[in-house]
Design an enzyme around this catalytic site. Structure first.
Site, PDB file in Angstrom:
ATOM      1  N   GLY A  12      -6.941   0.160  -3.930  1.00 14.92           N
ATOM      2  CA  GLY A  12      -6.476   1.324  -4.674  1.00 14.92           C
ATOM      3  C   GLY A  12      -7.236   1.468  -5.979  1.00 14.92           C
ATOM      4  CB  SER A  14     -10.523   5.607  -5.983  1.00 17.04           C
ATOM      5  OG  SER A  14      -9.242   5.999  -5.497  1.00 17.04           O
ATOM      6  CB  ILE A  17      -2.997   0.820 -12.601  1.00 16.23           C
ATOM      7  CG1 ILE A  17      -1.933   1.416 -13.527  1.00 16.23           C
ATOM      8  CG2 ILE A  17      -3.124  -0.683 -12.844  1.00 16.23           C
ATOM      9  CD1 ILE A  17      -0.526   0.879 -13.282  1.00 16.23           C
ATOM     10  CG  ASN A  90      -3.836  -1.129  -8.243  1.00 21.02           C
ATOM     11  OD1 ASN A  90      -3.043  -1.124  -9.187  1.00 21.02           O
ATOM     12  ND2 ASN A  90      -4.415  -0.004  -7.804  1.00 21.02           N
ATOM     13  CB  SER A 143       6.589  -2.453 -10.624  1.00 20.88           C
ATOM     14  OG  SER A 143       7.551  -1.681 -11.318  1.00 20.88           O
ATOM     15  CE1 TYR A 156       6.425   1.368  -6.896  1.00 21.56           C
ATOM     16  CE2 TYR A 156       8.060   0.669  -8.513  1.00 21.56           C
ATOM     17  CZ  TYR A 156       6.745   0.867  -8.150  1.00 21.56           C
ATOM     18  OH  TYR A 156       5.729   0.564  -9.032  1.00 21.56           O
ATOM     19  CE  LYS A 160       4.908  -2.078  -6.778  1.00 23.09           C
ATOM     20  NZ  LYS A 160       3.472  -2.418  -6.559  1.00 23.09           N
ATOM     21  CB  ILE A 189       1.672   2.478 -16.450  1.00 24.28           C
ATOM     22  CG1 ILE A 189       2.011   1.039 -16.854  1.00 24.28           C
ATOM     23  CG2 ILE A 189       0.213   2.817 -16.743  1.00 24.28           C
ATOM     24  CD1 ILE A 189       1.709   0.688 -18.288  1.00 24.28           C
ATOM     25  CG  ASN A 194       4.360   7.681 -13.752  1.00 19.42           C
ATOM     26  OD1 ASN A 194       3.359   8.227 -14.211  1.00 19.42           O
ATOM     27  ND2 ASN A 194       4.679   6.434 -14.053  1.00 19.42           N
TER      28      ASN A 194
END
Length: 251
Positions: A12, A14, A17, A90, A143, A156, A160, A189, A194
């Site tokens: 992830g 690209s 974070i 990530n 997270s 979610y 985590k 973040i 979000n």
């Protein structure tokens, strides 16, 4: 240049974070493979930015939730880099849905990417580290949700929380091979996932009320923790832990 000569894969990588981490590792001297699922242009943009620093970089496409994809893109990254010393898990997704409205498909989608994907990629990379007989570092981007519940985030937060225990289990079993495994657990973040929520006054104010420092982070705020945990010198005694970068949310 704390990571000079090291070779990193960032899933992830690209956007958000992941992109900040990929660039941060490169600034410290690492060659980087940037994994992406759909955003080819963003991945290539990250690669070009890394190359402009004088580092080697490549974009590797594939879904972390697919075992066949994982085996392919890890092999591509390993071949291009000549090995992998650092893995940053990530790639993740987030959806806000009330507990009673989450259907099986949505539950599976979140858990497949956020938890199973970390296992699949972590296993594929660790196998290569062990076969090569070289020590390495794996950093799982988790997270604050691994330790605290959040409204409409059952799947979610559970995913985590799983990452938190997966980190400990991987650290325990890979320690004899000189492979350290840790997690970074960011708080709020602002990213593409979000940004729309944070733009809403009600959401932003309710979240800030739970953050002692009263700060919303940006992707760059996570980079230093990842670089530290990836460093074989500075963090050589650190494994199996979760470092919270959350402005005090866990308090």
């Amino acid at each position: 240049m704390r990571l000079e000569g090291r070779r990193a894969l960032v899933t992830g990588g690209s956007r958000g974070i992941g992109r900040a981490i990929a660039l941060g590792l490169a600034r410290e001297g690492a060659a980087v493979a940037v994994n992406y699922r759909r955003s080819h242009a963003d991945a290539e943009s990250a690669v070009r930015e890394i190359e402009q620093m004088g580092r080697r970089a490549v974009a590797v496409q594939g879904s972390t939730a697919s075992g066949s994809d994982v085996e392919r893109f890890v092999a591509e990254a390993h071949g291009f880099l000549g090995g992998i010393d650092i893995l940053v898990n990530n790639a993740g997704i987030l959806k806000r849905t009330p507990l009673l409205e989450i259907d099986e498909e949505e539950w599976d989608a979140i858990l497949n990417v956020n938890l199973k994907g970390y296992f699949l990629v972590g296993q594929a990379v660790a196998r290569r580290m062990v076969d090569a007989g070289t020590p390495g570092a794996i950093v799982n981007v988790s997270s604050a949700g691994q330790a605290v519940a959040g409204p409409n985030l059952a799947h979610y937060c559970v995913s985590k929380a799983g990452v938190g225990m997966l980190t400990k289990q991987m650290a325990l079993e890979l320690a004899p091979h000189g492979i350290r495994v840790n997690a970074v657990a960011p708080g709020l973040i602002e990213t593409d996932l979000n940004r729309a929520d944070i733009a809403r006054d009600e959401f932003r104010e309710s979240r800030l009320a739970r953050i002692p420092l009263g700060l919303i982070g940006n992707p760059e705020d996570v980079v230093g923790a990842v670089v530290f945990l990836a460093s074989g010198d500075e963090a050589r005694l650190v494994t199996g832990t979760s470092l919270f970068v959350d402005a005090g949310q866990l308090i």
